[in-house]
Design a protein around this motif. Structure first.
Motif, mmCIF file in Angstrom:
data_model
loop_
_atom_site.group_PDB
_atom_site.id
_atom_site.type_symbol
_atom_site.label_atom_id
_atom_site.label_comp_id
_atom_site.label_asym_id
_atom_site.label_seq_id
_atom_site.Cartn_x
_atom_site.Cartn_y
_atom_site.Cartn_z
ATOM 1 N N CYS A 103 24.463 -32.422 13.093
ATOM 2 C CA CYS A 103 23.719 -31.652 12.097
ATOM 3 C C CYS A 103 24.520 -30.434 11.633
ATOM 4 C CB CYS A 103 22.380 -31.211 12.704
ATOM 5 S SG CYS A 103 21.341 -30.297 11.534
ATOM 6 N N TYR A 104 25.161 -29.748 12.546
ATOM 7 C CA TYR A 104 25.943 -28.558 12.204
ATOM 8 C C TYR A 104 27.145 -28.932 11.317
ATOM 9 C CZ TYR A 104 29.085 -24.596 12.823
ATOM 10 O OH TYR A 104 29.944 -23.559 12.599
ATOM 11 N N GLU A 105 27.836 -29.982 11.699
ATOM 12 C CA GLU A 105 29.013 -30.389 10.939
ATOM 13 C C GLU A 105 28.628 -30.917 9.569
ATOM 14 O OE1 GLU A 105 31.037 -33.191 13.379
ATOM 15 O OE2 GLU A 105 31.798 -31.682 14.782
ATOM 16 N N THR A 106 27.483 -31.617 9.470
ATOM 17 C CA THR A 106 27.036 -32.123 8.172
ATOM 18 C C THR A 106 26.745 -30.988 7.213
ATOM 19 O OG1 THR A 106 26.078 -34.053 9.275
ATOM 20 C CG2 THR A 106 25.350 -33.597 7.024
ATOM 21 N N ARG A 107 26.095 -29.942 7.682
ATOM 22 C CA ARG A 107 25.803 -28.779 6.829
ATOM 23 C C ARG A 107 27.092 -28.121 6.344
ATOM 24 N NH1 ARG A 107 23.864 -24.657 8.656
ATOM 25 N NH2 ARG A 107 22.560 -23.960 6.905
ATOM 26 N N ILE A 108 28.077 -28.022 7.249
ATOM 27 C CA ILE A 108 29.358 -27.395 6.855
ATOM 28 C C ILE A 108 30.060 -28.249 5.795
ATOM 29 C CG2 ILE A 108 31.667 -26.819 7.678
ATOM 30 C CD1 ILE A 108 30.442 -25.950 10.295
ATOM 31 N N ARG B 116 15.124 -20.589 11.970
ATOM 32 C CA ARG B 116 15.751 -21.761 12.598
ATOM 33 C C ARG B 116 17.205 -21.446 12.919
ATOM 34 N NH1 ARG B 116 15.565 -27.954 10.281
ATOM 35 N NH2 ARG B 116 16.451 -28.976 12.162
ATOM 36 N N THR B 117 17.568 -21.673 14.134
ATOM 37 C CA THR B 117 18.948 -21.407 14.578
ATOM 38 C C THR B 117 19.654 -22.741 14.827
ATOM 39 O OG1 THR B 117 18.241 -21.255 16.879
ATOM 40 C CG2 THR B 117 18.328 -19.202 15.609
ATOM 41 N N TYR B 118 20.942 -22.783 14.446
ATOM 42 C CA TYR B 118 21.750 -23.990 14.633
ATOM 43 C C TYR B 118 22.834 -23.698 15.657
ATOM 44 C CZ TYR B 118 19.559 -25.648 10.339
ATOM 45 O OH TYR B 118 18.673 -26.046 9.386
ATOM 46 N N GLU B 119 22.951 -24.602 16.583
ATOM 47 C CA GLU B 119 24.039 -24.486 17.551
ATOM 48 C C GLU B 119 25.354 -24.914 16.869
ATOM 49 O OE1 GLU B 119 25.287 -26.125 21.981
ATOM 50 O OE2 GLU B 119 23.476 -26.826 20.981
ATOM 51 N N PRO B 120 26.393 -24.148 17.014
ATOM 52 C CA PRO B 120 27.660 -24.465 16.318
ATOM 53 C C PRO B 120 28.347 -25.700 16.914
ATOM 54 C CG PRO B 120 27.987 -22.595 17.746
ATOM 55 C CD PRO B 120 26.505 -22.897 17.801
#
Length: 589
Positions: free
Chosen positions: A26-31, A18-22
């Motif tokens: 969703c990306y900011e929540t993971r960070i 699974r790849t996440y677009e930066p």
């Protein structure tokens, strides 16, 4: 064999990566979740970061590259005693528990790193989690104590802000400050050094300067006290909030709870600031290095002051040298004058002593003659009278008079003759004294008669009236100025004596009572000397009085109307006549 072929052989398919677009939520929540777990700052993605100070790049690089060494020898033992301690804890009152002791870090406490806290928490989870114990076949009566472990990690392991809140009220920290009477130059460094080191943990600015020793430089000492006088503490007391705003039913109640909590935090913060300031003030007052620096500074100031005074003194000496030479010459002249004056005083003193001695001899001589003769009487009452007369003669007579009286007494033999001689001497003394008094009284009477004979001319009386108006009551030295005014402005003043202050006062009283006697040569000239406007007939006087009653003082054109009704007088003449009448009424009263 590649990873993909291995997955096909085992699972029968290849898992997709699974790849996440930066970008995106969703990306900011993971960070954010990863940074909070690691205890890093979440700025700028998440502004309400629980970490007040972001981790620098060097620290992050160091933490990621270098392995962290665990101080496992300082961890608490996880034994039966520890389990008994956990079972005694109340899961519903986790706020009052020691979170470091719950995680096994009671020795390290605030010095424990995030990695050590996380490691201990994982060890406690692996051993005390209910599922792990069931898996090992251990049956526990109560499994709620594991909540205390979870709460402890949430307080000191997941958020630096929450950990700081707990560390600020750590019951193991000693807030006590020693008494200033117990601090002296001998134990200053041993007593206050550890206390400053202990309180340095609250500093927001790092590194914190140390107290140092006796050999510390002045710059280091000044930097130390400058740092502590402007001490910035991160210590806060939100952990002790009595009201939990999350339990409020609505936002108004939650705001009120937060308001009370903030007020209590501010009170505790001020008390903490006073405690730190008291410690610094006491150290500054007891520091032997500060005392030494002050003495050195004072000595330096004294030296500069002494050099400046020396320069001024040398300059003054040159001036005073010339002045001294001049004064010495004057002193010699003065000394000579004083010597002559002293000799004159000594001579006068000797003469007074001789006169005093002669007076004493004559008094003793007269008293001796009286005592030898029994005061020329045998009656005790008459003898007492004679004794009083002898004392009176000794006190009142001069030396020559006493000598003459003694010689006369010695020449007489009868007591009656001697008493008559004493009576005659007293009578002559009284006559001489009375003549002097009579002369003085006659002189005073002549002066009074001369003053009474002094007359005032009409010109002087007019000058007196004018000067009295020019210098009203309250003027400084009024009567002296009036007398000078009359003496200066009167005509033919060369042949007349000047008017004195007493004469002016007496004449002024006579003018006020209209008891003025002018000389016969000026009686008929007084009326002609006045201007025509000041001569009023009975008809004009009556018209003026009626006009004064008719026109009130509030009328701004009052005097113009009065002068019009009078007809023969000007406005100024009417005003002058009115003032004259008013003064006449006052004098009669």
């Amino acid at each position: 064999m590649t990873t993909g072929n291995l997955q096909v052989a085992i699972y029968g398919f290849t898992t997709q990566t699974r790849t996440y677009e930066p970008a995106g939520i969703c990306y900011e929540t993971r960070i954010i979740r990863d940074k909070i777990t690691l205890g890093h700052c979440t700025l700028p993605i998440y502004k309400n970061s629980p970490v007040p100070q972001p981790v620098s790049d060097n620290e992050r690089k160091k933490s990621s590259e270098e392995p962290v060494e665990m101080r496992k020898e300082l961890f608490d033992l996880d034994n039966e005693k520890y389990e008994k301690y956990l079972l005694k804890l109340d899961p519903n009152d986790c706020k009052s528990q020691d979170h470091y002791k719950v995680l096994g870090l009671s020795k390290l406490r605030w010095q424990a790193t995030s990695e050590e806290i996380r490691f201990c928490y994982r060890q406690k989870v692996l051993k005390h989690h209910p599922d792990k114990k069931k898996h090992r076949g251990i049956v526990m009566e109560s499994e709620e104590y594991f909540t205390c472990i979870t709460k402890a990690y949430e307080q000191i392991g997941m958020s630096d802000a929450k950990r700081q809140a707990f560390d600020s009220v750590d019951h193991k920290f000693n807030d006590a400050i020693p008494n200033d009477k117990s601090i002296n130059a001998d134990n200053f460094y041993n007593e206050l050094g550890p206390i400053f080191q202990l309180n340095s943990r609250w500093s927001s600015v790092k590194p914190v300067p140390e107290l140092g020793k006796t050999d510390a430089t002045r710059e280091a000492v000044e930097n130390f006290y400058d740092f502590w006088f402007n001490f910035q503490s991160w210590r806060e007391f939100s952990y002790l909030d009595e009201e939990d705003k999350e339990r409020g039913e609505d936002r108004y109640e939650r705001r009120e709870m937060e308001k009370q909590n903030k007020a209590e935090r501010e009170r505790r913060r001020k008390e903490e600031a006073k405690r730190i300031r008291k410690l610094v003030d006491m150290a500054y007052a007891k520091d032997p290095r500060i005392m030494k620096f002050k003495k050195e500074q004072q000595a330096k100031k004294d030296k500069i002051k002494e050099d400046r005074q020396r320069a001024i003194r040398e300059k003054q000496e040159a001036i005073e040298r010339e002045k001294r030479e001049k004064e010495e010459a004057e002193a010699k002249i003065k000394e000579e004058q004083e010597r002559k004056a002293k000799e004159e005083r000594e001579r006068e003193k000797k003469e007074r002593d001789i006169a005093k001695k002669a007076m004493s001899q004559q008094r003793k001589r007269l008293k001796k003659l009286a005592e030898e003769a029994g005061h020329w009487t045998e009656n005790p009452r008459d003898k007492l009278t004679e004794m009083e007369r002898i004392e009176r003669i000794c006190i009142g007579f001069s030396v020559d008079q006493l000598r003459e009286l003694c010689e006369r007494v010695e020449s007489l033999s009868l007591g009656s003759d001697i008493q008559q001689a004493l009576t005659d001497a007293e009578r002559l003394k009284k006559e001489a004294a009375g003549a002097k008094v009579t002369i003085a009284e006659d002189k005073n009477k002549e002066n009074e008669k001369q003053v009474e004979k002094e007359t005032w001319t009409s010109e002087e009386i007019q000058l007196l009236v004018k000067a009295s108006n020019t210098f009203p009551p309250g003027t400084v030295e009024r009567w002296v100025q009036i007398a000078d005014y009359i003496n200066e402005h009167r005509k033919d003043s060369q042949g007349l004596p000047p008017k004195t202050e007493k004469q002016v006062i007496k004449q002024c009283k006579a003018v006020q009572t209209m008891n003025v006697k002018l000389p016969s040569t000026t009686q008929n000239q007084l009326g002609t000397a006045l201007p025509d406007e000041d001569v009023w007939s009975a008809t004009e006087q009556k018209t003026l009085e009626e006009a004064l009653k008719k026109h009130p003082a509030s009328d701004p054109e009052r005097w113009e109307k009065i002068s019009t009704e009078v007809g023969t007088k000007t406005k100024k003449a009417c005003i002058r006549r009115f003032k004259y009448l008013v003064q006449m009424v006052k004098n009669k009263k």
